[in-house]
Scaffold this active site. Sequence first.
Site, short mmCIF file in Angstrom:
data_model
loop_
_atom_site.label_atom_id
_atom_site.label_comp_id
_atom_site.label_asym_id
_atom_site.label_seq_id
_atom_site.Cartn_x
_atom_site.Cartn_y
_atom_site.Cartn_z
N ASP A 25 -19.51 7.39 22.11
CA ASP A 25 -18.86 7.40 20.89
C ASP A 25 -19.21 8.89 20.02
O ASP A 25 -18.61 9.19 19.25
CB ASP A 25 -19.32 6.29 19.99
CG ASP A 25 -21.02 6.59 19.63
OD1 ASP A 25 -21.73 6.98 20.41
OD2 ASP A 25 -21.34 6.14 18.38
N CYS A 73 0.97 -1.11 -0.01
CA CYS A 73 -0.12 -0.22 -0.15
C CYS A 73 0.84 1.32 0.08
O CYS A 73 0.48 2.26 -0.56
CB CYS A 73 -0.91 0.15 1.24
SG CYS A 73 -1.96 -1.29 1.35
N ASP A 103 -23.25 5.29 26.93
CA ASP A 103 -24.39 5.83 25.55
C ASP A 103 -24.82 4.52 24.95
O ASP A 103 -24.57 3.49 25.15
CB ASP A 103 -23.33 6.68 24.69
CG ASP A 103 -24.13 7.22 23.51
OD1 ASP A 103 -25.21 7.72 23.80
OD2 ASP A 103 -23.79 7.17 22.45
#
Lengths: 61, 724
Positions: B619, B33, B439
């Site tokens: 998040d 890559c 959450d």
Amino acid sequence: MTAGLLFLIPVALGLGLLGLFAFQWALRSGQFSDLDGAAMRILIEDEGEGDTPLEGDARNG
Amino acid sequence: MNAPLPGASAMGDGAAVLARARLSIPGMHCAGCIAKVERLLGAADGVYGARVDFSEKSVAIDHDAAQIDVPQLVRTLEQNGFAAHPILTLDEAADSADAAAARHHAMLLSALGVAAFASMNIMLLSVSIWSGLAGNGRTIFHWLSAAIAVPTVIWSGRPFFQSAWGAVRHGRTNMDVPISIAVLLTTGMSLYETATHGPHAWFDGAVMLLFFLLGGRVLDSMMRERARAGASALMAAGAAGAMLVDGTGRAVWHAASAIRAGDMMLVAAGERLAADGVLIDAAARIDQSILTGEAASIPFAKGQMLLAGMLNLDAPIRVVARAVGDDRRIAELARAMRDAGQQKSRYVRIADRAARLYTPVVHALAALGFLGWMVAGAGAHQSLLVAVAVLLITCPCALGLAVPVAQVVASGALMRSGLLVKDGSALERLAECDMVLLDKTGTLTLGRPVPQSLDGLDATARAVALALAQASSHPLSRGLARSLNEAGAVPADVSDIAETPGIGMQGLWQGQKVTLGRHATGQDAAQDVGMSVTLTIGDGAAHVIVMEDVLRPDATAALGALRSLGMPQQIISGDGAAAVAKVAQALTLSATATADPDAKLALIERLRAEGKRVLMVGDGLNDGPALAAAHASIAPSSASDVGQQAADMVFMGDSLNALPRAVRAARMTQRVVRSNFMLAIIYNVIAVPMAMAGWVTPLVAAVAMSSSSLIVVANSLRLVRAAR
């Protein structure tokens, strides 16, 4: 105290200094900034840019 | 190919504008890559050089801005399968703090290198003195040692002197104060001994002290450095700029900082907004997951306010910028986060708490030794030597290594198991937490739509659906494609695939028209807006695939494990009461619904006032302030960039088992740190009386210092298996 020491101590210190300078140079030229990338780059095969691997080595990967 | 070639800019037409762009490429994972990215960019017109930073998963590109702009660079990579985003920082202060941290790290490394060289060479000289070299030879060797030691102390001691001076000036004391005094006093005393042809010089001790302590500092900063690279690698999404429509109707790309209120932005499908603004087209479908953490397509109408960071899903829209730069909602939240984070910076780390006890004791012992020998009539010189020996032998070598080595080993173990720890204090704080706030969307649940069931689809339908879904970047399509891939479906050979924004995908398969998209009859407003897709193949019956956000795997087991670690849980969510109640019931937890970022922050403050230490797991951008304010915080790697930035730790993968694993590892680290302190104390109990008795020669000091440090390091290596 012999002449040997007079010769050997500067040699020992000089070699140590050489290592130190090499380290400082490597640090300054950013060789410690992307250690993961450096580990990967060894695997990249350069294509025709002067340092092409020897013919026998090219098929190893 | 890698080096920038500034000389190659003579392109003839117009002036070349040399610019450097940084793109984040999260999908880079191998040497191939790196080579491919650098080659692709290097071959593009107007690019002088591209250099990948693999640790950061980013690439720096020197290019001619007049010939090739940032979106074109992104497109070059995306056409070849690398998702790329211009790197955006929420505020410049964080950016320059990053640069300063990197400089400090390089400075510590350099100081460590010098100290390593000096201690090796002085030791070399000392060995012959310990073996019995006397007379002129000894004096020469002492002078040689001094010539190496004095510059080393000045250079490598700077980090300690600066920190000690900073503390003393404000009337405080820290670990660096006794270190600085010990190093300076030892060096000064040794110089005097050398000048008077004395038998003992302690240069090796002073320099070795610096070497061990710098080792601890470098480890500590290495951990932060690693997390810093990780955090900016994860900062993928977000618009670094926008196409602005000027007076003549031409659209030109501008960086986010160049956008002014009143500018008209043209936002293509799949692009994020760079500024808050008002929608002036009739309708749009927007993914606001950066704010809510919930990937869903929400309809917006003309005149509604869109916020920076939101993702345009459908047709290109025009938005007139209202709030730019620091006035954006996203920047406001960043400020709230920074303020909330102040609380955390007041946390006193365990090493500093130890130093508060340690410093006065050591100073008192040294003074006692000096006075005792004076009273016994030994003379100022002899008494001072004893004081120096006490300072040196009680050197916080073991103390200085006790914390960083343990934390580095533990965070390395956690990183291998998919948990990124931002810094050592995070482990200390996590070990102290006694309750958890969670959450809902994206934390307890996956935060991405998953089909309720694939049973209604036969192999053909699955193959066609996958072929269509994987060609789209719509959240529903992505969720469907992922589930189909996991179910082992192979995409069918569908040709002429086209996406109609707002409607869905269509294509040709074995001569039949196939579609995947919204309900054709337009009844989708009736229930669960946008949370189902319909697949049609030719004239056959439509398959309705209902999508929902499901609980993370192992959620029940992980929460049970946390409870058995003595950490009860609560849900706090910004979502509606009905949605929250469903999850709360499934997990038998109490929950607070429709909480905005301020309400989450307020709850944490209230719990803190009750004496609780809260671990926040969240998040979304809306969790940012709460993550920053909580005693410790963890975010999933699927979290918004802001969530990941604010959290102390980030876990990879879907499983919530990372939470109990992190807590157990943190507590184990804390136990090892305490046993390290115990070892250091035991060592001192033996060594201090020897120093006070005047038995400690430079040889004894060197052996004692290095062996105590090695024992502490060996003890810390037990943490290699901490993350099991």
